[in-house]
Each structure stands twice: as structure tokens, then as C-alpha cells.
Design a protein around this motif. Structure first.
Motif, short mmCIF file in Angstrom:
data_model
loop_
_atom_site.label_atom_id
_atom_site.label_comp_id
_atom_site.label_asym_id
_atom_site.label_seq_id
_atom_site.Cartn_x
_atom_site.Cartn_y
_atom_site.Cartn_z
N HIS A 86 0.83 -1.22 0.00
CA HIS A 86 0.00 0.00 0.00
C HIS A 86 0.86 1.26 0.00
CE1 HIS A 86 0.40 0.62 4.44
NE2 HIS A 86 0.28 -0.69 4.55
N ASP A 106 6.10 0.17 7.49
CA ASP A 106 4.70 -0.04 7.07
C ASP A 106 4.32 1.00 6.04
OD1 ASP A 106 2.06 -0.74 6.86
OD2 ASP A 106 1.52 -0.18 8.90
N THR A 107 4.46 0.68 4.70
CA THR A 107 5.01 -0.59 4.26
C THR A 107 5.95 -0.36 3.09
OG1 THR A 107 4.28 -2.90 4.13
CG2 THR A 107 3.22 -1.40 2.61
N GLU A 150 3.47 -6.60 4.00
CA GLU A 150 3.26 -5.93 5.29
C GLU A 150 4.35 -6.44 6.21
OE1 GLU A 150 1.17 -3.66 6.28
OE2 GLU A 150 -0.51 -3.69 4.86
N GLU A 207 -4.99 1.91 2.39
CA GLU A 207 -5.03 0.68 3.19
C GLU A 207 -5.33 0.96 4.66
OE1 GLU A 207 -3.69 -2.56 5.80
OE2 GLU A 207 -2.88 -0.56 5.72
N GLU A 208 -4.75 2.06 5.18
CA GLU A 208 -4.77 2.26 6.63
C GLU A 208 -6.19 2.45 7.18
OE1 GLU A 208 -2.46 1.67 8.60
OE2 GLU A 208 -0.59 1.79 7.48
ZN ZN Z 1 0.55 -1.61 6.38
#
Ligand code: ZN
Length: 383
Positions: free
Chosen positions: A80, A110-111, A167, A143-144
Motif C-alpha cells: 500500500h 509499514d510498508t 506488510e 489501506e490504513e
Molecule cells: Zn501496512
């Protein structure tokens, strides 16, 4: 050291950290677009034509595919684009710093570590005559919060025979993770002067009984349900709000609930269990009234059979590069939630540890990013 050079990893990862890509739904987030443009340019420089698709205005997904031999299979590598906000007091979060083997900065773990490893593995595999597989890389927004980028990719027809989700897993092969559903519940009472509370119905008191019911009636049932890799599903009341003034009997109280799902659980099954508790509390509480709102977030769990081809490929590659492997499940959810929902078998596999993510001291070990890149490259070459 293998086919991917440490200096290249440091340079690329530093460049990725230097471009802020904080999720715009989080405090001060400026979004994914500058980073998306950067990775799309990198892909063009490798001679592939990425599809840059705006999922929301200024928030694109970047996807590129290198065709292999017909019938040889198709693997996707996904990471992501977005990060969480800088932590309170974190100095220069977007200035990458090398401390020994560690590269520090927001997103390093991340990430963007996974992203750098996938990008360089892809560049290396592209020029390799022995590659038969079709290989796609996807660098996705959002994504978060909500996994919107992965949802968009999955629901607009993208398909592959397997996917590696980057990840921080400490290079362990993750074959299952929990899902999550979040929703709001409200108790409704009747306001009255606080000097004559007997004339009203106290919504806060009702909510206290409901929360107690969730803890005493539901939690033990969840504890008794166990998945071999994921343990038990969980429920957490994360927020409560109710009442207007100290001298008014409150007519409304609201909670926000976070429920972590095992494979096979869904909002329908969760809601049915909640309704059972609501009915039990209602039967013991005069004038009890509670509403359950539809969920504002719902991501299913992910589970891939340990003997499936994508898991076997991942294990073989990790063993070849690192000499050992570990299979695990995790409690947090990932973009795999949407890809596996449309039938793409997924593993989550990447450098760094989840404890290093989302903190003011975020870092990733460069040596692990190098190992990840070599591992992804093995998989891309079908070894
Ligand atoms: Zn992540």
C-alpha cells in the motif's frame, strides 16, 4: 548478497520515505498522489506501462503487469502507498535516517520496505530470461483506513492465481488473519428533570446494562470459539457518548463497537449474536430500547490453505533465501481481505515487525528488506 544490491535498497527506500503519503483521512494527511506518481515513473523507466487509476480524486492505484508465457500462471505483489500520520513529537518523520542496519522514518516499515523490495525484485525479474510467470505489481491507496484501493482493484475485475501482500511480518508467511466489523449502537430513553428521575428513562443506565451484557453473556462464547492460528474472536467497546446536562435524565447513549472476525464470521452472524444479548437485557430491564446501526466498516477475515500453491511457493522462496520459515496467523487485517474475497489466494509476507509500525520510532532493518527482495524475486521467477 544475491541479485539485489543493498545500496539500491537504501537509495530507493530513502526516496520512498522522503515522499509523504499520509492517508488523507488521518490528521494532516496530504494523500498518496506524489508517491503514486513517483512509483509510476519508476515502472515506466523499467519499460512497463503502469495503469494509474484514481480511486478517489487525487488518490490513485498504480498497477503494472509483465506478461509471461501463456498458461504459466499469474502472481500479484501488492504493497500500500499510504502511511499513518507522524506520531506526536516525531521529529522529521519524512527525513530518512540510517542508524547502523536500521532505516528510520514514517512508512519505512509499514510498508515502504515491502514496496522497495517488490519494486527492485520486479526490476530484476523483468530482465530474466527464465521468467515464465506473468507478474503484476500493485501499489494501492487507502489501506490504513478502509482498504479502498484493494477493494477497487478486486471489484473492477483484476484476477491472479495468487498474491503476496507486503506488510511487516518479520518474513514469516501469514496464511490467515482476522477481519473486523465496526458499528454503532444506541439506547433510547426519555428525558426528565434530574430532581425527578423517576419520570424519565435513563439511557446511560440502559447502556451500562447492555455493555455488561456484552461482557458477561457474549465474551465467554467468543472465548470458547478458537481458530488454530488466530485464537478467539474479540469484541471491544471503544467509545461511549451520552447525556446532555448533569441535571437532565439522558434520553440517548451511543457506543462504538469493534469486533474482530474469524474466517466464516460475517456481519450477519455477529448481528444475530448481538440481538440475542439485546433481547436478554431487554427482558430484565423495563422500558429498554436499543438500536443497532449498519456497520460503517466491514472487512472479512483471510485464510489460505497451507497446501495451496501460493503458500508452497512462498515457503520455498523464504527457505531458499533465509534457510528457514515460519507460518503464522495475525489479528490485524490487510488488503488481502478484498483480494481473497474475490478468490485470489493470498499470503502476507514482508520485512519488518508490526511492533515497529505506527510508532514515533518506526524503522526497518535494511538486511531484512534485502532478504525480502531476494525472496520476492525467487517467487517471480517461479523457483
Ligand atoms: Zn501496512
Amino acid at each position: 548478497m544475491g541479485p539485489i544490491d543493498r545500496t539500491e535498497i537504501v537509495d530507493l527506500l530513502s526516496a520512498l520515505v522522503r515522499i509523504p503519503s499520509v492517508n488523507p483521512r488521518m490528521g494532516g494527511g496530504s494523500g498518496e498522489e506524489p508517491l503514486a506518481r513517483f512509483v509510476a515513473d519508476l515502472l515506466r523507466a523499467m519499460g512497463v506501462s503502469p495503469a494509474v487509476t484514481e480511486v478517489e480524486p487525487g488518490r490513485p492505484n498504480v498497477v503494472a503487469t509483465a506478461r509471461g508465457k501463456p498458461g504459466a500462471g499469474h502472481l500479484l505483489f501488492e504493497a500500500h502507498l499510504d502511511t499513518v500520520s507522524p506520531s506526536l513529537g516525531q521529529t522529521d518523520p519524512f527525513v530518512p535516517r540510517l542508524e547502523g542496519d536500521r532505516l528510520c522514518g514514517r512508512g519505512a516499515c509499514d510498508t515502504k520496505g515491502s514496496m522497495a523490495a517488490m519494486m527492485l525484485a520486479f526490476a530484476s525479474a523483468l530482465g530474466c530470461a527464465e521468467r515464465d510467470l506473468t507478474v503484476s505489481v500493485a501499489f494501492l491507496m487507502g489501506e490504513e483506513i478502509g482498504h479502498e484501493g484493494a477493494r477497487h482493484l478486486a471489484t473492477t475485475g483484476f484476477r491472479a492465481d495468487g498474491a503476496v501482500i507486503g506488510e511487516p511480518t518479520d518474513l514469516d508467511v501469514i496464511v490467515a488473519h482476522k477481519g473486523v466489523v465496526r458499528w454503532r449502537m444506541t439506547t433510547v430513553g426519555r428525558s426528565a428533570h434530574s430532581a425527578t428521575p423517576q419520570d424519565g428513562v435513563n439511557a446511560i443506565g440502559m447502556m451500562a446494562r447492555l455493555v455488561r451484557g456484552l461482557e458477561t453473556q457474549l465474551a465467554p462464547r467468543l472465548d470458547a470459539r478458537r481458530h488454530p492460528l488466530l485464537g478467539s474472536p474479540t469484541l471491544s467497546v471503544g467509545r461511549i457518548a451520552g447525556g446532555r446536562e448533569v441535571n437532565v435524565v439522558p434520553d440517548q447513549c451511543t457506543i462504538d463497537v469493534d469486533r474482530r472476525l474469524l474466517p466464516g464470521e460475517s456481519w450477519a452472524s455477529v448481528r444475530a449474536e448481538i440481538e440475542t444479548v439485546v433481547s436478554a437485557v431487554a427482558s430484565e430491564t423495563p422500558d429498554f430500547s436499543a438500536t443497532i446501526e449498519p456497520p460503517y466498516q466491514e472487512n472479512g477475515a483471510m485464510e489460505t490453505a497451507e497446501d495451496s500453491p501460493i503458500v508452497r511457493r512462498a515457503i520455498a522462496a523464504v527457505r531458499r533465501v533465509d534457510g528457514q520459515h515460519h507460518i503464522r496467523g495475525v489479528s490485524y487485517s490487510t488488503d488481502a481481505t478484498w483480494l481473497s474475497a474475490v478468490g485470489i489466494p493470498c499470503v502476507v509476507l514482508g520485512p519488518g515487525r508490526i511492533e515497529q509500525a505506527h510508532t514515533g520510532a518506526e524503522y526497518v532493518d535494511i538486511s531484512q528488506v534485502v532478504t525480502a527482495a531476494a525472496t520476492y524475486r525467487e517467487m517471480m521467477l517461479g523457483r
